[in-house]
Design a protein around this motif. Structure first.
Motif, mmCIF file in Angstrom:
data_model
loop_
_atom_site.group_PDB
_atom_site.id
_atom_site.type_symbol
_atom_site.label_atom_id
_atom_site.label_comp_id
_atom_site.label_asym_id
_atom_site.label_seq_id
_atom_site.Cartn_x
_atom_site.Cartn_y
_atom_site.Cartn_z
ATOM 1 N N UNK A 68 16.255 -126.264 -20.536
ATOM 2 C CA UNK A 68 17.339 -126.884 -19.773
ATOM 3 C C UNK A 68 18.686 -126.277 -20.135
ATOM 4 N N UNK A 69 18.897 -125.993 -21.426
ATOM 5 C CA UNK A 69 20.159 -125.401 -21.872
ATOM 6 C C UNK A 69 20.379 -124.051 -21.205
ATOM 7 N N UNK A 79 24.287 -115.015 -25.286
ATOM 8 C CA UNK A 79 23.898 -113.907 -26.167
ATOM 9 C C UNK A 79 23.358 -114.430 -27.501
ATOM 10 N N UNK A 80 24.025 -115.463 -28.025
ATOM 11 C CA UNK A 80 23.574 -116.038 -29.304
ATOM 12 C C UNK A 80 22.179 -116.639 -29.165
ATOM 13 N N UNK A 81 21.977 -117.401 -28.091
ATOM 14 C CA UNK A 81 20.661 -118.011 -27.872
ATOM 15 C C UNK A 81 19.583 -116.949 -27.688
ATOM 16 N N UNK A 82 19.890 -115.890 -26.930
ATOM 17 C CA UNK A 82 18.904 -114.838 -26.714
ATOM 18 C C UNK A 82 18.563 -114.114 -28.006
ATOM 19 N N UNK A 83 19.544 -113.948 -28.879
ATOM 20 C CA UNK A 83 19.278 -113.294 -30.164
ATOM 21 C C UNK A 83 18.518 -114.220 -31.107
ATOM 22 N N UNK A 89 9.315 -119.660 -24.645
ATOM 23 C CA UNK A 89 9.844 -120.758 -23.851
ATOM 24 C C UNK A 89 8.696 -121.665 -23.407
ATOM 25 N N UNK A 90 7.620 -121.048 -22.960
ATOM 26 C CA UNK A 90 6.373 -121.754 -22.671
ATOM 27 C C UNK A 90 5.272 -120.696 -22.586
ATOM 28 N N UNK A 121 12.952 -115.946 -23.733
ATOM 29 C CA UNK A 121 14.196 -116.573 -23.293
ATOM 30 C C UNK A 121 14.951 -115.659 -22.334
ATOM 31 N N UNK A 122 14.832 -114.327 -22.520
ATOM 32 C CA UNK A 122 15.509 -113.386 -21.620
ATOM 33 C C UNK A 122 14.935 -113.469 -20.211
#
Length: 216
Positions: free
Chosen positions: A6-7, A119-123, A130-131, A158-159
């Motif tokens: 969701x984020x 960018x932070x979340x992807x790193x 994710x699933x 996540x990407x």
């Protein structure tokens, strides 16, 4: 704690809104809201808006008054117009200096809260799935693409999830815009507002330039 799925979706949605409306339009809206609050520039902003309306009104009255038939009234309106223009330019110059600083700070915070956070979340979650995709649903090379760059094979990274969210949001947005045009036979509100703001800005800039030439 909200789901990471969701984020990422919300981040992509916010980025789409910013890209659709335009970063400059977002900055202008935040600047207007900032001046509505009891801030150091709110008084000057209200005075500038009042002077702007006064300049437009005086310009119309000047256009409707003949300098040959009623010179005294025309001269009085011309003096009032020049004085209002001079006051506006003085206040507007000060406001633009403050607005430049405000826009720089807002742009930095907006980037950190959207692109920077993405960018932070992807790193940070590059290796986190994710699933998971049911085994055997897709060929090996598709599993590898969906897990790119470092998520476990057989999962969605996540990407890839971010790209999927951005694509779906863009498609939904285009569909809604097309539906709006078909039903109302009018351009979208965003396009209409941009056109109106551009026309008003061009009209006022033309009036400002004519006032500057007159002073020279």
């Amino acid at each position: 704690m909200p789901s990471l799925l969701l984020v990422v979706f919300i981040l992509q949605f916010l980025l789409h809104i910013i890209n659709t409306v335009g970063a400059s339009a977002v900055n202008e809206l935040l600047w207007m809201l900032y001046n509505k609050l009891p801030t150091p520039t709110s008084g000057s902003a209200q005075k500038a808006q009042k002077l702007k309306k006064e300049i437009v009104q005086l310009k119309r009255e000047l256009g409707n008054t003949s300098p040959q038939d009623n010179f005294s009234k025309w001269a009085k309106l011309d003096r009032q117009h020049n004085k209002a223009m001079a006051d506006f330019q003085k206040i507007d110059g000060s406001l633009r200096t403050h607005q430049t600083t405000f826009t720089s700070a807002v742009s930095t915070l907006r980037w950190l809260g959207t692109q920077g956070l993405r960018f932070i979340l992807q790193f940070w979650f590059a290796k986190s799935p994710m699933f998971w995709i049911p085994a055997g649903w897709v060929p090996y090379y598709v599993e590898w693409i969906l897990s790119f760059p470092r998520a476990p094979l057989g999962s969605v990274s996540i990407n890839v999830w971010g790209v999927a969210c951005a694509s779906m949001i863009a498609l939904a947005s285009e569909g809604l815009a097309a539906g709006w045009v078909l039903v109302t036979h009018k351009p979208t509100p965003v396009a209409t507002e941009k056109k109106r703001e551009k026309e008003e800005a061009m009209a006022f800039q033309a009036d400002t330039r004519s006032g500057e030439k007159k002073e020279l």
